[in-house]
Design a protein around this motif. Sequence first.
Motif, PDB file in Angstrom:
ATOM      1  N   ASP A 296       0.921  -1.213   0.105  1.00 55.55           N
ATOM      2  CA  ASP A 296      -0.117  -0.006  -0.129  1.00 55.55           C
ATOM      3  C   ASP A 296       0.964   1.272   0.033  1.00 55.55           C
ATOM      4  N   ASP A 297       0.244   2.405  -0.335  1.00 55.48           N
ATOM      5  CA  ASP A 297       0.892   3.597  -0.405  1.00 55.48           C
ATOM      6  C   ASP A 297       1.342   3.967   1.151  1.00 55.48           C
ATOM      7  N   ILE A 298       0.250   3.983   1.796  1.00 51.56           N
ATOM      8  CA  ILE A 298       0.346   4.773   3.090  1.00 51.56           C
ATOM      9  C   ILE A 298       0.028   4.078   4.123  1.00 51.56           C
TER      10      ILE A 298
ATOM     11  N   GLU B  24      -1.387   4.688   7.933  1.00 47.60           N
ATOM     12  CA  GLU B  24      -1.808   5.683   8.783  1.00 47.60           C
ATOM     13  C   GLU B  24      -2.546   5.311   9.898  1.00 47.60           C
ATOM     14  N   SER B  25      -3.905   5.178   9.988  1.00 49.20           N
ATOM     15  CA  SER B  25      -4.464   4.714  11.019  1.00 49.20           C
ATOM     16  C   SER B  25      -4.289   3.154  10.992  1.00 49.20           C
ATOM     17  N   GLY B  26      -3.885   2.549   9.948  1.00 51.79           N
ATOM     18  CA  GLY B  26      -3.681   1.081  10.051  1.00 51.79           C
ATOM     19  C   GLY B  26      -4.930   0.409   9.574  1.00 51.79           C
ATOM     20  N   ARG B  27      -6.161   0.890   9.321  1.00 47.51           N
ATOM     21  CA  ARG B  27      -7.409   0.282   9.150  1.00 47.51           C
ATOM     22  C   ARG B  27      -7.192  -0.486   7.902  1.00 47.51           C
ATOM     23  N   THR B  28      -6.875   0.079   7.006  1.00 46.48           N
ATOM     24  CA  THR B  28      -6.652  -0.527   5.567  1.00 46.48           C
ATOM     25  C   THR B  28      -5.937  -1.611   5.545  1.00 46.48           C
ATOM     26  N   MET B  29      -4.758  -1.588   5.850  1.00 50.21           N
ATOM     27  CA  MET B  29      -3.863  -2.622   5.877  1.00 50.21           C
ATOM     28  C   MET B  29      -4.188  -3.859   6.906  1.00 50.21           C
TER      29      MET B  29
ATOM     30  N   ASP C 239       5.092   5.569   6.058  1.00 51.30           N
ATOM     31  CA  ASP C 239       4.501   5.087   7.437  1.00 51.30           C
ATOM     32  C   ASP C 239       4.412   6.306   8.113  1.00 51.30           C
ATOM     33  N   LYS C 240       3.092   6.617   8.314  1.00 52.18           N
ATOM     34  CA  LYS C 240       2.813   7.655   9.032  1.00 52.18           C
ATOM     35  C   LYS C 240       2.209   7.401  10.246  1.00 52.18           C
ATOM     36  N   PRO C 241       2.898   7.343  11.299  1.00 47.40           N
ATOM     37  CA  PRO C 241       2.266   6.641  12.584  1.00 47.40           C
ATOM     38  C   PRO C 241       1.546   7.389  13.393  1.00 47.40           C
TER      39      PRO C 241
ATOM     40  N   PHE D  26      -0.305  15.909   4.903  1.00 50.02           N
ATOM     41  CA  PHE D  26      -1.189  15.261   3.592  1.00 50.02           C
ATOM     42  C   PHE D  26      -0.409  15.332   2.508  1.00 50.02           C
ATOM     43  N   VAL D  27       0.262  14.250   2.018  1.00 53.51           N
ATOM     44  CA  VAL D  27       1.036  14.066   0.837  1.00 53.51           C
ATOM     45  C   VAL D  27       0.372  13.897  -0.587  1.00 53.51           C
ATOM     46  N   ILE D  28       0.729  14.390  -1.636  1.00 55.17           N
ATOM     47  CA  ILE D  28       0.241  13.995  -2.772  1.00 55.17           C
ATOM     48  C   ILE D  28       1.116  13.713  -3.805  1.00 55.17           C
TER      49      ILE D  28
HETATM   50  P1  IMP Z   1      -5.336   4.009   7.002  1.00 59.14           P
HETATM   51  O1  IMP Z   1      -3.886   3.501   7.184  1.00 59.14           O
HETATM   52  O2  IMP Z   1      -6.346   3.062   6.884  1.00 59.14           O
HETATM   53  O3  IMP Z   1      -5.529   5.244   7.745  1.00 59.14           O
HETATM   54  O4  IMP Z   1      -5.257   4.718   5.395  1.00 59.14           O
HETATM   55  C1  IMP Z   1      -4.209   4.873   4.588  1.00 59.14           C
HETATM   56  C2  IMP Z   1      -5.101   5.208   3.377  1.00 59.14           C
HETATM   57  O5  IMP Z   1      -5.599   6.685   3.695  1.00 59.14           O
HETATM   58  C3  IMP Z   1      -3.713   5.315   2.481  1.00 59.14           C
HETATM   59  O6  IMP Z   1      -3.744   4.087   1.682  1.00 59.14           O
HETATM   60  C4  IMP Z   1      -4.406   6.518   1.538  1.00 59.14           C
HETATM   61  O7  IMP Z   1      -5.250   6.066   0.487  1.00 59.14           O
HETATM   62  C5  IMP Z   1      -5.026   7.290   2.358  1.00 59.14           C
HETATM   63  N1  IMP Z   1      -4.233   8.270   2.988  1.00 59.14           N
HETATM   64  C6  IMP Z   1      -3.776   8.450   4.303  1.00 59.14           C
HETATM   65  N2  IMP Z   1      -2.887   9.761   4.218  1.00 59.14           N
HETATM   66  C7  IMP Z   1      -2.780  10.208   2.849  1.00 59.14           C
HETATM   67  C8  IMP Z   1      -2.076  11.230   2.546  1.00 59.14           C
HETATM   68  O8  IMP Z   1      -1.485  11.827   3.116  1.00 59.14           O
HETATM   69  N3  IMP Z   1      -2.330  11.532   1.422  1.00 59.14           N
HETATM   70  C9  IMP Z   1      -3.137  10.761   0.563  1.00 59.14           C
HETATM   71  N4  IMP Z   1      -4.002   9.792   0.900  1.00 59.14           N
HETATM   72  C10 IMP Z   1      -3.487   9.456   2.353  1.00 59.14           C
END
Ligand code: IMP
Length: 185
Positions: free
Chosen positions: A103-105, A107-112, A134-136, A156-158
Amino acid sequence: MTQNKKPNIKVLYDEKTLADQVERLAQEIAVDLPENVLVISILKGSFIFAADLLRAIHRAGGTPDVEFITLSSYGHRQTSSGKVEIMRDINTDVKNREILLVDDILESGRTMAFAKDLMYARGAKNVRTCVLLDKPHHRAVDIQPDHKAFDCEDLFVIGYGMDMAHGYRQLPYIGVVVDDDDNDE
Ligand code: IMP
Ligand code: MG
């Protein structure tokens, strides 16, 4: 903000930095990569990263199969109501397979965590995780990536596959939008 407004973008990770780190990451991953590993790219955000990573894994001697799953997380910036949904599923049987989720990011960790639980529930033998950033800072689930390219600030990155309001995925670098007022140029 739309792309038409041409916001100022500050580059955080340029193309060379991304290419070097993806190469390093692939070498790290390839050390003990099972021969029949199934790499699953979590869309949409990871499509560019996954494409580059897969080619780097090839250069490092890996022979992965590839799949894609589109997941959507609603309210991932809120603390309690994050819910992950499958928008488009893989069509490969993962029973007894070695999996590498990309995955790209994180963050909360919910997606992964959702994707990992899903693969184990479907009978995967082992599931490893790999993220570009990794955005912890807002982690809501107890999960750490097995492999990561960068530790990223709470921004918030793009770009490089990642979007803001559906735009900017095409940027070949990763950046942050800088308000006109904050920009000296
Ligand atoms: P999480 O770990 O479930 O909170 O979500 C991670 C997902 O949130 C990433 O796969 C992105 O799709 C989205 N996301 C989180 N931070 C960013 C950001 O800084 N830019 C763009 N998408 C983000
Ligand atoms: Mg995503």
